[in-house]
Enzyme design. Structure first.
Site, PDB file in Angstrom:
ATOM      1  N   ASP A  24     -29.562   4.053   5.518  1.00 41.70           N
ATOM      2  CA  ASP A  24     -30.893   3.543   5.243  1.00 41.70           C
ATOM      3  C   ASP A  24     -31.266   2.615   6.401  1.00 41.70           C
ATOM      4  O   ASP A  24     -30.400   2.181   7.175  1.00 41.70           O
ATOM      5  CB  ASP A  24     -30.885   2.800   3.906  1.00 41.70           C
ATOM      6  CG  ASP A  24     -32.265   2.402   3.445  1.00 41.70           C
ATOM      7  OD1 ASP A  24     -33.260   2.934   3.979  1.00 41.70           O
ATOM      8  OD2 ASP A  24     -32.365   1.551   2.542  1.00 41.70           O
ATOM      9  N   PHE A  25     -32.547   2.319   6.523  1.00 42.71           N
ATOM     10  CA  PHE A  25     -32.990   1.487   7.645  1.00 42.71           C
ATOM     11  C   PHE A  25     -33.225   0.042   7.221  1.00 42.71           C
ATOM     12  O   PHE A  25     -32.488  -0.862   7.616  1.00 42.71           O
ATOM     13  CB  PHE A  25     -34.258   2.081   8.267  1.00 42.71           C
ATOM     14  CG  PHE A  25     -34.789   1.263   9.417  1.00 42.71           C
ATOM     15  CD1 PHE A  25     -34.119   1.247  10.628  1.00 42.71           C
ATOM     16  CD2 PHE A  25     -35.937   0.497   9.286  1.00 42.71           C
ATOM     17  CE1 PHE A  25     -34.584   0.484  11.695  1.00 42.71           C
ATOM     18  CE2 PHE A  25     -36.417  -0.273  10.336  1.00 42.71           C
ATOM     19  CZ  PHE A  25     -35.737  -0.277  11.549  1.00 42.71           C
ATOM     20  N   ASP A  26     -34.243  -0.186   6.385  1.00 45.39           N
ATOM     21  CA  ASP A  26     -34.587  -1.547   5.962  1.00 45.39           C
ATOM     22  C   ASP A  26     -33.478  -2.147   5.098  1.00 45.39           C
ATOM     23  O   ASP A  26     -33.045  -1.536   4.122  1.00 45.39           O
ATOM     24  CB  ASP A  26     -35.895  -1.535   5.178  1.00 45.39           C
ATOM     25  CG  ASP A  26     -37.065  -1.084   6.020  1.00 45.39           C
ATOM     26  OD1 ASP A  26     -37.549  -1.879   6.836  1.00 45.39           O
ATOM     27  OD2 ASP A  26     -37.483   0.082   5.871  1.00 45.39           O
ATOM     28  N   ASP A 206     -29.055  -0.320   0.737  1.00 49.08           N
ATOM     29  CA  ASP A 206     -29.156  -1.652   0.136  1.00 49.08           C
ATOM     30  C   ASP A 206     -29.960  -1.686  -1.151  1.00 49.08           C
ATOM     31  O   ASP A 206     -29.958  -2.688  -1.862  1.00 49.08           O
ATOM     32  CB  ASP A 206     -29.812  -2.615   1.125  1.00 49.08           C
ATOM     33  CG  ASP A 206     -31.319  -2.384   1.247  1.00 49.08           C
ATOM     34  OD1 ASP A 206     -31.717  -1.216   1.482  1.00 49.08           O
ATOM     35  OD2 ASP A 206     -32.085  -3.337   1.083  1.00 49.08           O
TER      36      ASP A 206
END
Length: 257
Positions: A24-26, A206
């Site tokens: 995931d990025f954020d 997250d």
């Protein structure tokens, strides 16, 4: 699990002939910020991702709730790093705009109008509530609204458009993502695994939307929850800085193996 357990899992995964690293990025590579367009990967994370992507037998893919074009813009990454946007609704090798058929596009247009009206009625201008337009649907963000307003808006979304036939709601941290196609990060990881013939998969996320990804992992895979919250992941790190260190360690192990 303990830090030693994670390092042991990384050592085992690093020996896989074909390793798929999905991230995931954020909140994983980039800290969460109030303005989503201002998010950027930590320099250490960006370096580690770039190094992993250059290693033989290693595929790196970002799997994000962001739209594909938005994900490319904020991450700064390009080939050979692959990207999957809209919770698995968009793949970087199929960005031709054919994600929705005519009925789904009509539903998305109706959903957009309804959400605009809902936000106007329940929050008003300057409330901090934001609508994010994505190829597969619309996300309602309340991170920048006061808690009472945010709760009121999300309750109204749940009681209204989230229950429409054909709308697939996914709740995250201070956001509800409403898609007009059924997509999950778990199904995206399945597709990527099959495409690259991966012998092992590492997935780090997250948010609650990442739990579908953790649920699809198999023996020998590595799931890493970044931050707090209940999770099906086998391992946990505190935040993006610690995740960058994990990726550095994986680079070291893969190179030495």
């Amino acid at each position: 699990m303990a830090e030693a357990d994670l390092d042991g899992a990384l050592q085992a995964a690093a020996t896989a002939p074909r390793l798929l690293v999905t991230l995931d990025f954020d909140g994983v590579l980039a800290p969460i910020v109030s303005d989503p367009s201002a998010a950027r990967p930590l320099p250490a994370a960006a370096r580690a991702v770039g190094a992993l992507a250059q290693l033989p037998g290693t595929t790196v893919a970002l799997v994000s709730g962001r739209g594909l074009a938005d994900l490319a813009a904020v991450s700064g990454f390009g080939a050979p790093i692959r990207m999957v946007g809209s919770h698995g609704g968009e793949f970087c090798d199929d960005p031709d705009g054919s994600l929705l058929d005519a009925d789904q596009q009509k539903l998305k247009d109706e959903l957009t109008a309804a959400l605009r009206d809902l936000v106007d009625r329940t929050a008003g201008a300057g409330s901090g509530v934001a609508l994010e337009h994505k190829p597969a649907g619309i996300a309602v963000h309340v991170r920048n609204a006061d808690p009472a307003t945010g709760a009121r808006v999300l309750d109204a979304v749940r009681a209204g458009p989230a229950g429409w036939p054909g709308v697939d709601p996914t709740e995250g941290k201070a956001v509800i993502d409403l898609a007009v196609v059924e997509v999950t990060k778990g199904s995206a990881i399945d597709v990527l695994r099959e495409q690259v013939g991966a012998d092992a998969v590492l997935f780090a996320g997250d948010d609650v939307t990442d739990e579908t990804g953790f649920a699809r992992l198999r023996p020998g895979d590595v799931g890493i929850k970044v931050g707090d919250g209940e999770t099906a992941a086998g391992h946990r790190v505190a935040g993006p800085q610690e995740m960058a260190a994990v990726l550095d360690r994986l680079v070291e192990l893969r190179r030495s193996g």
